[in-house]
Design a protein around this motif. Structure first.
Motif, mmCIF file in Angstrom:
data_model
loop_
_atom_site.group_PDB
_atom_site.id
_atom_site.type_symbol
_atom_site.label_atom_id
_atom_site.label_comp_id
_atom_site.label_asym_id
_atom_site.label_seq_id
_atom_site.Cartn_x
_atom_site.Cartn_y
_atom_site.Cartn_z
ATOM 1 N N PHE A 34 -0.572 3.965 -17.350
ATOM 2 C CA PHE A 34 0.680 3.811 -16.607
ATOM 3 C C PHE A 34 0.407 3.377 -15.169
ATOM 4 C CE2 PHE A 34 3.869 5.605 -13.739
ATOM 5 C CZ PHE A 34 5.002 4.966 -14.217
ATOM 6 N N PHE A 35 -0.585 4.011 -14.533
ATOM 7 C CA PHE A 35 -0.913 3.669 -13.148
ATOM 8 C C PHE A 35 -1.328 2.205 -13.019
ATOM 9 C CE2 PHE A 35 -4.045 3.056 -9.804
ATOM 10 C CZ PHE A 35 -3.302 3.428 -8.702
ATOM 11 N N ILE A 36 -2.208 1.751 -13.899
ATOM 12 C CA ILE A 36 -2.690 0.374 -13.814
ATOM 13 C C ILE A 36 -1.559 -0.613 -14.055
ATOM 14 C CG2 ILE A 36 -4.182 -1.328 -14.946
ATOM 15 C CD1 ILE A 36 -6.188 1.017 -15.331
ATOM 16 N N ARG A 37 -0.759 -0.377 -15.105
ATOM 17 C CA ARG A 37 0.365 -1.285 -15.391
ATOM 18 C C ARG A 37 1.354 -1.337 -14.247
ATOM 19 N NH1 ARG A 37 2.599 -3.039 -20.668
ATOM 20 N NH2 ARG A 37 4.613 -2.749 -19.674
ATOM 21 N N ARG A 38 1.704 -0.181 -13.720
ATOM 22 C CA ARG A 38 2.699 -0.123 -12.647
ATOM 23 C C ARG A 38 2.144 -0.723 -11.352
ATOM 24 N NH1 ARG A 38 6.982 -1.250 -11.263
ATOM 25 N NH2 ARG A 38 8.112 0.018 -9.793
ATOM 26 N N SER A 39 0.879 -0.507 -11.076
ATOM 27 C CA SER A 39 0.260 -1.058 -9.877
ATOM 28 C C SER A 39 0.249 -2.589 -9.929
ATOM 29 C CB SER A 39 -1.166 -0.531 -9.738
ATOM 30 O OG SER A 39 -1.764 -1.020 -8.571
ATOM 31 N N ILE A 40 -0.114 -3.143 -11.067
ATOM 32 C CA ILE A 40 -0.097 -4.595 -11.227
ATOM 33 C C ILE A 40 1.329 -5.126 -11.101
ATOM 34 C CG2 ILE A 40 -0.468 -6.459 -12.898
ATOM 35 C CD1 ILE A 40 -2.936 -4.853 -13.860
ATOM 36 N N ALA A 41 2.279 -4.423 -11.688
ATOM 37 C CA ALA A 41 3.686 -4.848 -11.594
ATOM 38 C C ALA A 41 4.167 -4.826 -10.145
ATOM 39 C CB ALA A 41 4.563 -3.964 -12.468
ATOM 40 N N LEU A 42 3.752 -3.826 -9.377
ATOM 41 C CA LEU A 42 4.131 -3.772 -7.955
ATOM 42 C C LEU A 42 3.578 -4.975 -7.204
ATOM 43 C CD1 LEU A 42 3.598 -0.014 -7.058
ATOM 44 C CD2 LEU A 42 5.751 -1.257 -7.021
ATOM 45 N N THR A 98 1.222 14.483 -11.680
ATOM 46 C CA THR A 98 1.305 14.687 -13.124
ATOM 47 C C THR A 98 -0.002 15.248 -13.666
ATOM 48 O OG1 THR A 98 2.859 12.846 -13.285
ATOM 49 C CG2 THR A 98 1.794 13.546 -15.318
ATOM 50 N N PHE A 99 -1.122 14.689 -13.223
ATOM 51 C CA PHE A 99 -2.428 15.169 -13.659
ATOM 52 C C PHE A 99 -2.639 16.620 -13.231
ATOM 53 C CE2 PHE A 99 -6.926 15.874 -12.710
ATOM 54 C CZ PHE A 99 -7.467 15.712 -13.978
ATOM 55 N N LEU A 100 -2.330 16.943 -11.982
ATOM 56 C CA LEU A 100 -2.542 18.307 -11.493
ATOM 57 C C LEU A 100 -1.648 19.320 -12.211
ATOM 58 C CD1 LEU A 100 -3.036 17.745 -7.667
ATOM 59 C CD2 LEU A 100 -4.736 18.465 -9.364
ATOM 60 N N MET A 154 0.828 -1.212 0.000
ATOM 61 C CA MET A 154 0.000 0.000 0.000
ATOM 62 C C MET A 154 0.858 1.256 0.000
ATOM 63 S SD MET A 154 -3.331 -1.158 2.306
ATOM 64 C CE MET A 154 -2.926 -0.044 3.567
ATOM 65 N N ARG A 155 1.988 1.222 0.681
ATOM 66 C CA ARG A 155 2.883 2.377 0.694
ATOM 67 C C ARG A 155 3.459 2.627 -0.697
ATOM 68 N NH1 ARG A 155 6.521 1.422 5.182
ATOM 69 N NH2 ARG A 155 4.708 1.970 6.404
ATOM 70 N N ARG A 156 3.854 1.555 -1.384
ATOM 71 C CA ARG A 156 4.385 1.703 -2.745
ATOM 72 C C ARG A 156 3.302 2.183 -3.706
ATOM 73 N NH1 ARG A 156 8.346 -3.572 -3.170
ATOM 74 N NH2 ARG A 156 9.950 -2.734 -1.803
ATOM 75 N N GLN A 157 2.089 1.669 -3.546
ATOM 76 C CA GLN A 157 1.004 2.118 -4.415
ATOM 77 C C GLN A 157 0.599 3.560 -4.101
ATOM 78 O OE1 GLN A 157 -1.923 -1.021 -4.020
ATOM 79 N NE2 GLN A 157 -1.207 -1.971 -5.913
ATOM 80 N N LEU A 158 0.742 3.979 -2.860
ATOM 81 C CA LEU A 158 0.471 5.369 -2.505
ATOM 82 C C LEU A 158 1.460 6.293 -3.202
ATOM 83 C CD1 LEU A 158 -1.024 7.531 -0.868
ATOM 84 C CD2 LEU A 158 0.608 7.096 0.989
ATOM 85 N N ARG A 159 2.749 5.920 -3.201
ATOM 86 C CA ARG A 159 3.745 6.732 -3.907
ATOM 87 C C ARG A 159 3.412 6.826 -5.391
ATOM 88 N NH1 ARG A 159 8.928 3.969 -2.219
ATOM 89 N NH2 ARG A 159 7.770 3.039 -0.550
ATOM 90 N N LEU A 160 3.009 5.709 -5.982
ATOM 91 C CA LEU A 160 2.620 5.700 -7.385
ATOM 92 C C LEU A 160 1.401 6.593 -7.607
ATOM 93 C CD1 LEU A 160 2.790 4.525 -10.277
ATOM 94 C CD2 LEU A 160 1.375 2.629 -9.453
ATOM 95 N N SER A 161 0.416 6.511 -6.730
ATOM 96 C CA SER A 161 -0.786 7.341 -6.846
ATOM 97 C C SER A 161 -0.448 8.824 -6.748
ATOM 98 C CB SER A 161 -1.789 6.985 -5.753
ATOM 99 O OG SER A 161 -2.190 5.658 -5.859
#
Length: 107
Positions: free
Chosen positions: A81-89, A34-36, A21-28
């Motif tokens: 990118f978020f979905i791919r990276r989240s699955i990879a994590l 980037t969006f903002l 969850m910590r790694r996914q939080l950093r990704l989020s």
């Protein structure tokens, strides 16, 4: 007195889930940042560089070209990118746990 044995790694353990969850939080946070930047950057570009943003690109002003044509593909790219990276994590964490279990079984 013998020291307690290290518990076997488990993908359902609190430590595993907390780390994931910590790694996914950093990704989020990275994706949201980037969006903002894209979302808030357009009005700032209009404010600070009005002449540049008024130039014509493919029949549109640069402002409308960025907003109407390029903004949605950027959002899709960030999402992809978020979905791919989240699955990879998740997969890398599970592989790491499986490797640790394999090492313990070899001993």
């Amino acid at each position: 007195m013998n020291p307690p044995k290290a518990s076997k790694p488990d993908i359902h353990s609190e430590d595993f889930l907390r780390l994931l969850m910590r790694r996914q939080l950093r990704l989020s946070i990275a994706c949201a940042t980037t969006f903002l930047i894209a979302l808030l950057g357009l009005p700032l570009l209009n404010y600070f560089f009005p002449e540049l943003m008024a130039t014509r690109v493919f029949g549109f002003t640069l402002t409308w070209f960025l907003l109407g044509v390029l903004f949605f593909p950027l959002v899709w790219l960030i999402s992809w990118f978020f979905i791919r990276r989240s699955i990879a994590l998740e997969e890398s964490e599970v592989e790491e746990i499986e490797r640790e279990k394999g090492k313990e079984n070899d001993q």
